[in-house]
Structure formats: structure tokens, C-alpha cells
Design a protein around this motif. Structure first.
Motif, PDB file in Angstrom:
ATOM      1  N   ILE A 290       0.836  -1.196   0.000  1.00 35.44           N
ATOM      2  CA  ILE A 290       0.000   0.000   0.000  1.00 35.44           C
ATOM      3  C   ILE A 290       0.871   1.246   0.000  1.00 35.44           C
ATOM      4  CG2 ILE A 290      -2.019  -0.948   1.143  1.00 35.44           C
ATOM      5  CD1 ILE A 290      -0.943   0.134   3.771  1.00 35.44           C
ATOM      6  N   THR A 291       0.308   2.328  -0.504  1.00 31.08           N
ATOM      7  CA  THR A 291       0.937   3.639  -0.384  1.00 31.08           C
ATOM      8  C   THR A 291       0.440   4.235   0.914  1.00 31.08           C
ATOM      9  OG1 THR A 291       0.810   3.885  -2.771  1.00 31.08           O
ATOM     10  CG2 THR A 291       1.262   5.854  -1.511  1.00 31.08           C
ATOM     11  N   GLY A 292       1.339   4.786   1.696  1.00 31.06           N
ATOM     12  CA  GLY A 292       0.950   5.343   2.983  1.00 31.06           C
ATOM     13  C   GLY A 292       0.021   6.525   2.861  1.00 31.06           C
ATOM     14  N   ALA A 293      -0.660   6.842   3.924  1.00 31.85           N
ATOM     15  CA  ALA A 293      -1.587   7.968   3.960  1.00 31.85           C
ATOM     16  C   ALA A 293      -0.825   9.291   4.013  1.00 31.85           C
ATOM     17  CB  ALA A 293      -2.474   7.840   5.188  1.00 31.85           C
TER      18      ALA A 293
ATOM     19  N   SER B  49       7.426  18.705   6.414  1.00 28.32           N
ATOM     20  CA  SER B  49       8.883  18.820   6.323  1.00 28.32           C
ATOM     21  C   SER B  49       9.447  17.754   5.382  1.00 28.32           C
ATOM     22  CB  SER B  49       9.510  18.661   7.706  1.00 28.32           C
ATOM     23  OG  SER B  49       9.356  17.336   8.157  1.00 28.32           O
ATOM     24  N   ALA B  50      10.646  18.014   4.878  1.00 30.23           N
ATOM     25  CA  ALA B  50      11.296  17.076   3.962  1.00 30.23           C
ATOM     26  C   ALA B  50      11.544  15.746   4.655  1.00 30.23           C
ATOM     27  CB  ALA B  50      12.603  17.663   3.466  1.00 30.23           C
ATOM     28  N   LYS B  51      11.895  15.786   5.913  1.00 36.34           N
ATOM     29  CA  LYS B  51      12.150  14.561   6.686  1.00 36.34           C
ATOM     30  C   LYS B  51      10.877  13.715   6.777  1.00 36.34           C
ATOM     31  CE  LYS B  51      13.629  13.094  11.286  1.00 36.34           C
ATOM     32  NZ  LYS B  51      14.052  13.560  12.604  1.00 36.34           N
ATOM     33  N   ARG B  52       9.765  14.380   7.036  1.00 36.35           N
ATOM     34  CA  ARG B  52       8.482  13.683   7.154  1.00 36.35           C
ATOM     35  C   ARG B  52       8.078  13.055   5.831  1.00 36.35           C
ATOM     36  NH1 ARG B  52       3.125  16.955   9.003  1.00 36.35           N
ATOM     37  NH2 ARG B  52       1.630  15.306   8.716  1.00 36.35           N
ATOM     38  N   LYS B  53       8.243  13.796   4.732  1.00 38.59           N
ATOM     39  CA  LYS B  53       7.886  13.271   3.408  1.00 38.59           C
ATOM     40  C   LYS B  53       8.798  12.126   3.001  1.00 38.59           C
ATOM     41  CE  LYS B  53       7.808  17.477   1.611  1.00 38.59           C
ATOM     42  NZ  LYS B  53       7.632  18.593   0.671  1.00 38.59           N
ATOM     43  N   ARG B  54      10.058  12.210   3.372  1.00 38.04           N
ATOM     44  CA  ARG B  54      11.021  11.154   3.052  1.00 38.04           C
ATOM     45  C   ARG B  54      10.636   9.860   3.762  1.00 38.04           C
ATOM     46  NH1 ARG B  54      15.092  14.203   3.799  1.00 38.04           N
ATOM     47  NH2 ARG B  54      15.525  13.648   5.949  1.00 38.04           N
ATOM     48  N   LYS B  55      10.197   9.961   5.014  1.00 35.95           N
ATOM     49  CA  LYS B  55       9.788   8.771   5.767  1.00 35.95           C
ATOM     50  C   LYS B  55       8.510   8.157   5.202  1.00 35.95           C
ATOM     51  CE  LYS B  55      12.031   9.578  10.110  1.00 35.95           C
ATOM     52  NZ  LYS B  55      11.946   9.440  11.554  1.00 35.95           N
ATOM     53  N   MET B  56       7.662   8.988   4.591  1.00 38.62           N
ATOM     54  CA  MET B  56       6.418   8.480   4.004  1.00 38.62           C
ATOM     55  C   MET B  56       6.646   7.770   2.680  1.00 38.62           C
ATOM     56  SD  MET B  56       3.403  11.182   4.770  1.00 38.62           S
ATOM     57  CE  MET B  56       4.187  12.753   4.536  1.00 38.62           C
ATOM     58  N   ARG B  57       7.845   7.905   2.117  1.00 41.06           N
ATOM     59  CA  ARG B  57       8.169   7.284   0.828  1.00 41.06           C
ATOM     60  C   ARG B  57       8.311   5.764   0.934  1.00 41.06           C
ATOM     61  NH1 ARG B  57      13.433   9.976  -1.142  1.00 41.06           N
ATOM     62  NH2 ARG B  57      12.473  11.959  -0.697  1.00 41.06           N
ATOM     63  N   VAL B  58       8.602   5.274   2.116  1.00 47.20           N
ATOM     64  CA  VAL B  58       8.864   3.847   2.333  1.00 47.20           C
ATOM     65  C   VAL B  58       7.599   3.032   2.078  1.00 47.20           C
ATOM     66  CG1 VAL B  58       9.606   2.153   4.055  1.00 47.20           C
ATOM     67  CG2 VAL B  58      10.598   4.430   4.051  1.00 47.20           C
ATOM     68  N   SER B  59       7.736   1.897   1.414  1.00 46.16           N
ATOM     69  CA  SER B  59       6.609   1.008   1.130  1.00 46.16           C
ATOM     70  C   SER B  59       6.064   0.421   2.423  1.00 46.16           C
ATOM     71  CB  SER B  59       7.043  -0.141   0.236  1.00 46.16           C
ATOM     72  OG  SER B  59       7.650   0.345  -0.909  1.00 46.16           O
ATOM     73  N   LYS B  60       4.757   0.247   2.435  1.00 53.27           N
ATOM     74  CA  LYS B  60       4.109  -0.362   3.589  1.00 53.27           C
ATOM     75  C   LYS B  60       3.298  -1.556   3.102  1.00 53.27           C
ATOM     76  CE  LYS B  60       3.872   4.164   5.658  1.00 53.27           C
ATOM     77  NZ  LYS B  60       4.644   4.797   4.623  1.00 53.27           N
ATOM     78  N   TYR B  61       3.083  -2.484   3.995  1.00 49.83           N
ATOM     79  CA  TYR B  61       2.319  -3.679   3.655  1.00 49.83           C
ATOM     80  C   TYR B  61       1.135  -3.811   4.591  1.00 49.83           C
ATOM     81  CZ  TYR B  61       6.283  -4.723   0.761  1.00 49.83           C
ATOM     82  OH  TYR B  61       7.256  -4.642  -0.200  1.00 49.83           O
ATOM     83  N   VAL B  62       0.069  -4.393   4.075  1.00 48.86           N
ATOM     84  CA  VAL B  62      -1.167  -4.538   4.830  1.00 48.86           C
ATOM     85  C   VAL B  62      -0.981  -5.572   5.933  1.00 48.86           C
ATOM     86  CG1 VAL B  62      -3.563  -5.329   4.595  1.00 48.86           C
ATOM     87  CG2 VAL B  62      -2.577  -3.853   2.882  1.00 48.86           C
ATOM     88  N   ASN B  63      -1.622  -5.315   7.049  1.00 52.88           N
ATOM     89  CA  ASN B  63      -1.644  -6.215   8.193  1.00 52.88           C
ATOM     90  C   ASN B  63      -2.260  -7.565   7.764  1.00 52.88           C
ATOM     91  OD1 ASN B  63      -1.885  -7.297  10.727  1.00 52.88           O
ATOM     92  ND2 ASN B  63      -3.095  -5.627  11.567  1.00 52.88           N
ATOM     93  N   PRO B  64      -1.736  -8.688   8.238  1.00 52.72           N
ATOM     94  CA  PRO B  64      -2.294  -9.991   7.822  1.00 52.72           C
ATOM     95  C   PRO B  64      -3.789 -10.149   8.088  1.00 52.72           C
ATOM     96  CG  PRO B  64      -0.246 -10.314   8.987  1.00 52.72           C
ATOM     97  CD  PRO B  64      -0.552  -8.855   9.065  1.00 52.72           C
ATOM     98  N   VAL B  65      -4.311  -9.516   9.124  1.00 50.44           N
ATOM     99  CA  VAL B  65      -5.746  -9.608   9.422  1.00 50.44           C
ATOM    100  C   VAL B  65      -6.551  -8.920   8.321  1.00 50.44           C
ATOM    101  CG1 VAL B  65      -7.536  -8.958  11.073  1.00 50.44           C
ATOM    102  CG2 VAL B  65      -5.303  -9.672  11.888  1.00 50.44           C
ATOM    103  N   GLU B  66      -6.100  -7.749   7.873  1.00 45.96           N
ATOM    104  CA  GLU B  66      -6.796  -7.026   6.819  1.00 45.96           C
ATOM    105  C   GLU B  66      -6.571  -7.678   5.461  1.00 45.96           C
ATOM    106  OE1 GLU B  66      -5.150  -3.186   7.334  1.00 45.96           O
ATOM    107  OE2 GLU B  66      -6.337  -2.772   9.122  1.00 45.96           O
ATOM    108  N   ARG B  67      -5.428  -8.322   5.292  1.00 45.80           N
ATOM    109  CA  ARG B  67      -5.114  -8.986   4.025  1.00 45.80           C
ATOM    110  C   ARG B  67      -6.160 -10.040   3.684  1.00 45.80           C
ATOM    111  NH1 ARG B  67      -0.538 -12.598   4.419  1.00 45.80           N
ATOM    112  NH2 ARG B  67      -1.551 -14.193   3.222  1.00 45.80           N
ATOM    113  N   HIS B  68      -6.671 -10.708   4.696  1.00 44.81           N
ATOM    114  CA  HIS B  68      -7.686 -11.735   4.511  1.00 44.81           C
ATOM    115  C   HIS B  68      -8.919 -11.162   3.801  1.00 44.81           C
ATOM    116  CE1 HIS B  68     -10.251 -15.164   5.321  1.00 44.81           C
ATOM    117  NE2 HIS B  68     -11.126 -14.346   5.865  1.00 44.81           N
ATOM    118  N   HIS B  69      -9.308  -9.925   4.123  1.00 44.43           N
ATOM    119  CA  HIS B  69     -10.477  -9.299   3.501  1.00 44.43           C
ATOM    120  C   HIS B  69     -10.161  -8.796   2.092  1.00 44.43           C
ATOM    121  CE1 HIS B  69     -12.549  -9.559   7.286  1.00 44.43           C
ATOM    122  NE2 HIS B  69     -11.562  -8.898   7.891  1.00 44.43           N
TER     123      HIS B  69
END
Length: 64
Positions: free
Chosen positions: A24-27, A37-57
Motif C-alpha cells: 500500500i501507499t501510505g496515507a 517537512s522534507a524529513k516527514r515526506k522522506r519517511k512516508m516514501r517507504v513502502s508499507k504492507y497490509v496487516n495480515p488480518v486485513e489482508r484476509h479481507h
């Protein structure tokens, strides 16, 4: 039997990986970026993955 359909909203937001994880792309990354801030935007660039509980749906929404 009718074709399986991909959920239109889900296909825009999630992508399924070969390992079975759903990426998923982060919020807060789409607009109003000038005041973040640039630091905040840089941290949001990292890929995220859905929680296994939500993945089931989400597996039913993304049949590919």
C-alpha cells in the motif's frame, strides 16, 4: 459462471506481490505537501504492507 471482477477502488490503492503480501501507499502523501517537512515526506516514501488480518479481507477484492 460469470467472470470474477476486481474491485475498482481496491485496484487503485493496493497491489498484490508474488509473496502474497499486499503493498500500500501510505496515507497523507497525496496533497498538502508544502507544509510537511522534507524529513516527514522522506519517511512516508517507504513502502508499507497490509496487516495480515486485513489482508484476509482484501484477497477477495483483488482476485489477480
Amino acid at each position: 459462471m460469470p467472470k470474477m471482477r476486481t474491485h475498482s477502488g481496491a485496484k487503485k490503492r493496493f497491489s498484490k506481490k508474488k509473496s502474497g503480501l499486499i503493498k500500500i501507499t501510505g496515507a497523507y502523501r497525496r496533497h498538502l505537501l508544502a507544509k510537511k517537512s522534507a524529513k516527514r515526506k522522506r519517511k512516508m516514501r517507504v513502502s508499507k504492507y497490509v496487516n495480515p488480518v486485513e489482508r484476509h479481507h482484501l484477497i477477495h477484492l483483488l482476485p489477480y
